[in-house]
Design an enzyme around this catalytic site. Structure first.
Site, PDB file in Angstrom:
ATOM      1  N   ARG A 214       0.845  -1.209   0.000  1.00  0.00           N
ATOM      2  CA  ARG A 214       0.000   0.000   0.000  1.00  0.00           C
ATOM      3  C   ARG A 214       0.877   1.255   0.000  1.00  0.00           C
ATOM      4  N   SER A 215       1.990   1.203   0.722  1.00  0.00           N
ATOM      5  CA  SER A 215       2.918   2.345   0.751  1.00  0.00           C
ATOM      6  C   SER A 215       3.454   2.654  -0.647  1.00  0.00           C
TER       7      SER A 215
ATOM      8  N   LEU B 295      10.118  14.973   2.810  1.00  0.00           N
ATOM      9  CA  LEU B 295       9.745  16.020   3.774  1.00  0.00           C
ATOM     10  C   LEU B 295      10.565  15.862   5.062  1.00  0.00           C
ATOM     11  N   THR B 296      10.538  14.664   5.639  1.00  0.00           N
ATOM     12  CA  THR B 296      11.184  14.416   6.932  1.00  0.00           C
ATOM     13  C   THR B 296      12.699  14.585   6.834  1.00  0.00           C
TER      14      THR B 296
ATOM     15  N   THR C 140      10.395   6.656   1.784  1.00  0.00           N
ATOM     16  CA  THR C 140       9.902   5.458   1.105  1.00  0.00           C
ATOM     17  C   THR C 140      10.234   5.541  -0.388  1.00  0.00           C
TER      18      THR C 140
ATOM     19  N   SER D 117      -0.867  19.411   2.748  1.00  0.00           N
ATOM     20  CA  SER D 117      -2.074  18.991   2.024  1.00  0.00           C
ATOM     21  C   SER D 117      -1.831  17.673   1.280  1.00  0.00           C
ATOM     22  N   CYS D 118      -0.580  17.396   0.896  1.00  0.00           N
ATOM     23  CA  CYS D 118      -0.271  16.068   0.327  1.00  0.00           C
ATOM     24  C   CYS D 118      -0.458  15.007   1.412  1.00  0.00           C
ATOM     25  N   LEU D 119      -0.037  15.367   2.631  1.00  0.00           N
ATOM     26  CA  LEU D 119      -0.181  14.402   3.731  1.00  0.00           C
ATOM     27  C   LEU D 119      -1.653  14.086   3.965  1.00  0.00           C
TER      28      LEU D 119
ATOM     29  N   GLU E 167       3.416   9.480   8.467  1.00  0.00           N
ATOM     30  CA  GLU E 167       2.259  10.330   8.126  1.00  0.00           C
ATOM     31  C   GLU E 167       1.668  10.986   9.366  1.00  0.00           C
TER      32      GLU E 167
HETATM   33  P1  TGC Z   1       0.337  24.763  11.039  1.00  0.00           P
HETATM   34  O1  TGC Z   1       0.664  26.183  11.428  1.00  0.00           O
HETATM   35  O2  TGC Z   1      -0.719  24.047  11.781  1.00  0.00           O
HETATM   36  O3  TGC Z   1      -0.059  24.723   9.477  1.00  0.00           O
HETATM   37  C1  TGC Z   1       0.706  25.373   8.483  1.00  0.00           C
HETATM   38  C2  TGC Z   1      -0.218  25.581   7.283  1.00  0.00           C
HETATM   39  O4  TGC Z   1      -0.635  24.313   6.754  1.00  0.00           O
HETATM   40  C3  TGC Z   1      -2.062  24.154   6.839  1.00  0.00           C
HETATM   41  N1  TGC Z   1      -2.293  22.755   7.247  1.00  0.00           N
HETATM   42  C4  TGC Z   1      -2.785  21.817   6.425  1.00  0.00           C
HETATM   43  N2  TGC Z   1      -3.227  21.879   5.167  1.00  0.00           N
HETATM   44  C5  TGC Z   1      -3.674  20.737   4.597  1.00  0.00           C
HETATM   45  N3  TGC Z   1      -3.684  19.543   5.246  1.00  0.00           N
HETATM   46  C6  TGC Z   1      -3.233  19.452   6.515  1.00  0.00           C
HETATM   47  N4  TGC Z   1      -3.229  18.263   7.136  1.00  0.00           N
HETATM   48  C7  TGC Z   1      -2.769  20.616   7.166  1.00  0.00           C
HETATM   49  N5  TGC Z   1      -2.261  20.871   8.400  1.00  0.00           N
HETATM   50  C8  TGC Z   1      -1.989  22.185   8.432  1.00  0.00           C
HETATM   51  C9  TGC Z   1      -2.489  25.157   7.890  1.00  0.00           C
HETATM   52  O5  TGC Z   1      -3.840  25.540   7.702  1.00  0.00           O
HETATM   53  C10 TGC Z   1      -1.521  26.298   7.638  1.00  0.00           C
HETATM   54  O6  TGC Z   1      -1.951  26.975   6.467  1.00  0.00           O
HETATM   55  P2  TGC Z   1      -1.713  28.575   6.302  1.00  0.00           P
HETATM   56  O7  TGC Z   1      -2.413  28.922   5.033  1.00  0.00           O
HETATM   57  O8  TGC Z   1      -2.334  29.179   7.524  1.00  0.00           O
HETATM   58  O9  TGC Z   1      -0.233  28.768   6.250  1.00  0.00           O
HETATM   59  O10 TGC Z   1       1.694  23.968  11.034  1.00  0.00           O
HETATM   60  P3  TGC Z   1       2.621  23.484  12.228  1.00  0.00           P
HETATM   61  O11 TGC Z   1       4.029  23.742  11.865  1.00  0.00           O
HETATM   62  O12 TGC Z   1       2.124  24.028  13.550  1.00  0.00           O
HETATM   63  O13 TGC Z   1       2.434  21.903  12.181  1.00  0.00           O
HETATM   64  C11 TGC Z   1       1.382  21.260  12.681  1.00  0.00           C
HETATM   65  C12 TGC Z   1       1.617  19.730  12.652  1.00  0.00           C
HETATM   66  C13 TGC Z   1       2.463  19.270  13.823  1.00  0.00           C
HETATM   67  C14 TGC Z   1       0.215  19.155  12.795  1.00  0.00           C
HETATM   68  C15 TGC Z   1       2.282  19.268  11.317  1.00  0.00           C
HETATM   69  O14 TGC Z   1       3.588  19.707  11.241  1.00  0.00           O
HETATM   70  C16 TGC Z   1       2.262  17.767  11.154  1.00  0.00           C
HETATM   71  O15 TGC Z   1       1.259  17.219  10.662  1.00  0.00           O
HETATM   72  N6  TGC Z   1       3.370  17.044  11.550  1.00  0.00           N
HETATM   73  C17 TGC Z   1       3.499  15.627  11.269  1.00  0.00           C
HETATM   74  C18 TGC Z   1       4.528  15.445  10.170  1.00  0.00           C
HETATM   75  C19 TGC Z   1       4.180  14.321   9.249  1.00  0.00           C
HETATM   76  O16 TGC Z   1       3.064  13.828   9.199  1.00  0.00           O
HETATM   77  N7  TGC Z   1       5.127  13.922   8.440  1.00  0.00           N
HETATM   78  C20 TGC Z   1       4.883  12.933   7.421  1.00  0.00           C
HETATM   79  C21 TGC Z   1       6.033  12.829   6.460  1.00  0.00           C
HETATM   80  S1  TGC Z   1       5.626  11.968   4.976  1.00  0.00           S
HETATM   81  C22 TGC Z   1       5.446  10.386   5.405  1.00  0.00           C
HETATM   82  O17 TGC Z   1       5.474   9.981   6.517  1.00  0.00           O
HETATM   83  C23 TGC Z   1       5.200   9.466   4.270  1.00  0.00           C
HETATM   84  S2  TGC Z   1       5.012   7.829   4.663  1.00  0.00           S
HETATM   85  C24 TGC Z   1       4.547   7.304   3.142  1.00  0.00           C
HETATM   86  C25 TGC Z   1       4.238   5.881   2.992  1.00  0.00           C
HETATM   87  O18 TGC Z   1       5.205   5.073   2.867  1.00  0.00           O
HETATM   88  O19 TGC Z   1       3.031   5.555   2.899  1.00  0.00           O
HETATM   89  P1  FAD Z   2       9.924  12.306  16.215  1.00  0.00           P
HETATM   90  O1  FAD Z   2       9.249  13.465  15.595  1.00  0.00           O
HETATM   91  O2  FAD Z   2      11.304  12.490  16.737  1.00  0.00           O
HETATM   92  O3  FAD Z   2       8.998  11.766  17.377  1.00  0.00           O
HETATM   93  C1  FAD Z   2       9.466  10.873  18.397  1.00  0.00           C
HETATM   94  C2  FAD Z   2       8.361  10.743  19.442  1.00  0.00           C
HETATM   95  O4  FAD Z   2       8.098  12.011  20.033  1.00  0.00           O
HETATM   96  C3  FAD Z   2       7.029  10.270  18.846  1.00  0.00           C
HETATM   97  O5  FAD Z   2       6.413   9.383  19.731  1.00  0.00           O
HETATM   98  C4  FAD Z   2       6.217  11.539  18.742  1.00  0.00           C
HETATM   99  O6  FAD Z   2       4.802  11.314  18.804  1.00  0.00           O
HETATM  100  C5  FAD Z   2       6.714  12.307  19.963  1.00  0.00           C
HETATM  101  N1  FAD Z   2       6.513  13.746  19.812  1.00  0.00           N
HETATM  102  C6  FAD Z   2       7.113  14.590  18.938  1.00  0.00           C
HETATM  103  N2  FAD Z   2       6.639  15.837  19.075  1.00  0.00           N
HETATM  104  C7  FAD Z   2       5.704  15.788  20.059  1.00  0.00           C
HETATM  105  C8  FAD Z   2       4.830  16.727  20.658  1.00  0.00           C
HETATM  106  N3  FAD Z   2       4.786  18.008  20.261  1.00  0.00           N
HETATM  107  N4  FAD Z   2       4.011  16.309  21.665  1.00  0.00           N
HETATM  108  C9  FAD Z   2       4.003  15.007  22.042  1.00  0.00           C
HETATM  109  N5  FAD Z   2       4.802  14.069  21.516  1.00  0.00           N
HETATM  110  C10 FAD Z   2       5.629  14.453  20.527  1.00  0.00           C
HETATM  111  N6  FAD Z   2       8.842  10.806   5.674  1.00  0.00           N
HETATM  112  C11 FAD Z   2       8.837  11.403   4.448  1.00  0.00           C
HETATM  113  O7  FAD Z   2       9.009  12.623   4.339  1.00  0.00           O
HETATM  114  N7  FAD Z   2       8.653  10.658   3.310  1.00  0.00           N
HETATM  115  C12 FAD Z   2       8.474   9.310   3.346  1.00  0.00           C
HETATM  116  O8  FAD Z   2       8.293   8.684   2.290  1.00  0.00           O
HETATM  117  C13 FAD Z   2       8.509   8.661   4.609  1.00  0.00           C
HETATM  118  N8  FAD Z   2       8.416   7.309   4.687  1.00  0.00           N
HETATM  119  C14 FAD Z   2       8.638   6.688   5.890  1.00  0.00           C
HETATM  120  C15 FAD Z   2       8.780   5.291   5.933  1.00  0.00           C
HETATM  121  C16 FAD Z   2       9.075   4.663   7.132  1.00  0.00           C
HETATM  122  C17 FAD Z   2       9.295   3.173   7.165  1.00  0.00           C
HETATM  123  C18 FAD Z   2       9.173   5.419   8.340  1.00  0.00           C
HETATM  124  C19 FAD Z   2       9.463   4.755   9.654  1.00  0.00           C
HETATM  125  C20 FAD Z   2       9.022   6.778   8.301  1.00  0.00           C
HETATM  126  C21 FAD Z   2       8.773   7.444   7.080  1.00  0.00           C
HETATM  127  N9  FAD Z   2       8.740   8.841   7.001  1.00  0.00           N
HETATM  128  C22 FAD Z   2       8.701   9.469   5.775  1.00  0.00           C
HETATM  129  C23 FAD Z   2       9.003   9.642   8.194  1.00  0.00           C
HETATM  130  C24 FAD Z   2       7.831   9.730   9.170  1.00  0.00           C
HETATM  131  O9  FAD Z   2       6.848  10.593   8.707  1.00  0.00           O
HETATM  132  C25 FAD Z   2       8.406  10.192  10.516  1.00  0.00           C
HETATM  133  O10 FAD Z   2       9.094   9.074  11.059  1.00  0.00           O
HETATM  134  C26 FAD Z   2       7.333  10.681  11.473  1.00  0.00           C
HETATM  135  O11 FAD Z   2       6.749  11.864  11.004  1.00  0.00           O
HETATM  136  C27 FAD Z   2       7.878  10.892  12.890  1.00  0.00           C
HETATM  137  O12 FAD Z   2       9.080  11.605  12.870  1.00  0.00           O
HETATM  138  P2  FAD Z   2      10.359  11.036  13.708  1.00  0.00           P
HETATM  139  O13 FAD Z   2      10.546   9.622  13.306  1.00  0.00           O
HETATM  140  O14 FAD Z   2      11.462  11.987  13.482  1.00  0.00           O
HETATM  141  O15 FAD Z   2       9.907  11.049  15.213  1.00  0.00           O
END
Ligand code: TGC
Ligand code: FAD
Length: 394
Positions: free
Chosen positions: A100-101, A141-142, A174, A247-249, A373
């Site tokens: 799925r990833s 992104l990360t 990924t 928004s991609c997320l 995500e």
């Molecule tokens: P914040 O100030 O809340 O927002 C900045 C701007 O973004 C907008 N926004 C969104 N828009 C669309 N979808 C969302 N989910 C959105 N969340 C926020 C927001 O309205 C704002 O817009 P504007 O126009 O006002 O500038 O941002 P923040 O820096 O306080 O961050 C909030 C937080 C912690 C929720 C965000 O940073 C977050 O979601 N962190 C988690 C990071 C994450 O999910 N990383 C994923 C990396 S990719 C990955 O893991 C791929 S795995 C792929 C696979 O193998 O399937």
């Molecule tokens: P951290 O952010 O260091 O978090 C560590 C712990 O601290 C977590 O338990 C977290 O919940 C906690 N924590 C952090 N901040 C807070 C807070 N404010 N309050 C409370 N608790 C908090 N990223 C991409 O960009 N592209 C990809 O394709 C992609 N694929 C991935 C594939 C795999 C197999 C994995 C493992 C990860 C992938 N990622 C990708 C990255 C993934 O999105 C990150 O691992 C994830 O967002 C968490 O970041 P981190 O691992 O640095 O953990």
């Protein structure tokens, strides 16, 4: 032959949610289900065991329409609705979260930003080739020091006449070691987050593989390293700020909410069958009250998650879904899937830790799905922010 290789999976639909689906949804589901039975189930334990990505499946994923199913047909994509997209992700993750990833990254994190934030030229150049699997993409992104908080990113983009110079490093990406292109997010000279399409064979780009994962072993994960990479200005996407990558997320998290239910269904189905076959104390273990409690709770949580997904899909089809609603479904459905995998593992007893059954593989995979995500706790805080109006991140 082992149980998971013969794939006896039966679907479970306790609240007859199929009645809420249309013919296109059911056809898409059947096609993907058949493909998973034929192409994924017979090989997935072996690839997980070897910690190797079955890259030959990229072509098959393209053929069943798993790349960008809800993007427009004129770019070679599926032109289906959001429920169909979700159902495809559910069936793929029923096979394996790593499969799925492969589809989530390509469709939601590479094709979607090119479609949404790219120029018409970008769309025509990349989308048909990504949809057909001729090109493989990844999403950067990360960073090593910025996971949950991508706003801190230090990857940087500097203006250099007809090109930008990109420097930085991305972590946990990924598909990066097998990708042809990457959608990369960095900070420009005025501090704005920008996205660009980077071709992986450009000088200064490398993608070392991350080894040693006990989870998502059939998915390939790497770094992305950029050392003075010259990116033509025409490769910049037309979005500024963190809302671009976030928004991609949202698009990908939506697919994960559905996908996790697929993994949960596979674990439940295996546990139910095992509970009827396995005899202890002269009875099938499914006759013991404690086993029935486990199974009853599993199917209840699956049914709730299926309903959440259906409603989420309906909102998405009507253009009314919010990022916070998607966040809730991603968090809930992955958490219940992981709990179900653990309970299913118990029902299988010692056999549950082997690759004769799919449950331990799903359980290990779901540990990643709980984290990527947006971690479970980050999604709790997103809901917390939404209901209180108070932001825990600032
Ligand atoms: P914040 O100030 O809340 O927002 C900045 C701007 O973004 C907008 N926004 C969104 N828009 C669309 N979808 C969302 N989910 C959105 N969340 C926020 C927001 O309205 C704002 O817009 P504007 O126009 O006002 O500038 O941002 P923040 O820096 O306080 O961050 C909030 C937080 C912690 C929720 C965000 O940073 C977050 O979601 N962190 C988690 C990071 C994450 O999910 N990383 C994923 C990396 S990719 C990955 O893991 C791929 S795995 C792929 C696979 O193998 O399937
Ligand atoms: P951290 O952010 O260091 O978090 C560590 C712990 O601290 C977590 O338990 C977290 O919940 C906690 N924590 C952090 N901040 C807070 C807070 N404010 N309050 C409370 N608790 C908090 N990223 C991409 O960009 N592209 C990809 O394709 C992609 N694929 C991935 C594939 C795999 C197999 C994995 C493992 C990860 C992938 N990622 C990708 C990255 C993934 O999105 C990150 O691992 C994830 O967002 C968490 O970041 P981190 O691992 O640095 O953990």
């Amino acid at each position: 032959m082992s149980s998971s290789k013969t794939d006896k999976f039966q679907y479970h639909d306790y609240y007859v949610i199929d009645e809420l689906l249309d013919e296109n949804h059911l056809l898409a589901r059947q096609a993907v289900r058949d493909w998973v039975k034929q192409e994924v189930s017979p090989i997935i334990e072996e690839y997980s065991d070897k910690a190797e990505c079955p890259t030959h499946l990229f072509k098959g994923l393209a053929e069943i329409g798993a790349f960008g199913p809800s993007l427009p047909e004129k770019y070679g994509c599926g032109g289906m609705d959001e429920i169909a997209y979700g159902i495809i992700m559910q069936e793929l993750e029923r096979g394996d979260s790593g499969i799925r990833s492969m589809a989530s990254v390509q469709g939601s994190l590479v094709m979607y930003p090119i479609y949404k934030f790219g120029t018409e030229e970008h769309r025509k150049k990349y989308l048909p080739k990504l949809a057909s699997g001729e090109l493989i993409g990844c999403f950067g992104l990360t960073e090593p020091d910025f996971g949950s908080n991508p706003a801190g990113m230090i990857t940087n983009i500097k203006d250099d006449g007809d090109a930008y110079i990109l420097n930085g490093a991305k972590m946990w990406i990924t598909n990066s070691p097998v990708a042809d292109i990457a959608v990369v997010w960095g900070r420009d000279e005025v501090g704005k987050v920008r996205g660009m399409i980077v071709e992986m064979d450009w000088p200064g780009v490398s993608a070392p593989e991350i080894k040693g994962k006990w989870s998502l072993r059939a998915s390939v994960t790497g770094e992305l390293v950029f050392e003075d990479v010259r990116v033509p200005k025409t490769h910049m996407l037309e979005v500024r700020g963190l809302k671009g990558p976030l928004s991609c997320l949202s698009k990908a998290r939506y697919g994960i909410a559905w996908g996790a239910v697929g993994a949960a269904l596979d674990c439940y189905d295996s546990a139910l069958r095992y509970s009827l076959e396995r005899i202890q104390f002269d009875k099938p273990i499914g006759q013991f009250q404690l086993t029935q409690k486990k199974l009853a709770e599993m199917i209840t949580e699956i049914t709730k998650a299926q309903l959440l997904n259906w409603r989420l899909g309906t909102l998405a089809n009507n253009g009314k879904v919010t990022p916070a609603q998607i966040s809730m479904a991603k968090r809930n459905n992955v958490a219940i899937a992981l709990d179900i995998a653990r309970e299913a593992r118990q029902i299988h007893g010692g056999m549950g830790i082997t690759n004769e059954y799919p449950v331990m593989r799903h359980m290990m995979n779901l540990e990643t799905v709980l984290t990527y995500e947006g971690t479970h706790d980050i999604h709790l805080l997103i809901t917390g922010h939404d209901v209180t109006g108070l932001n825990a991140f600032k």
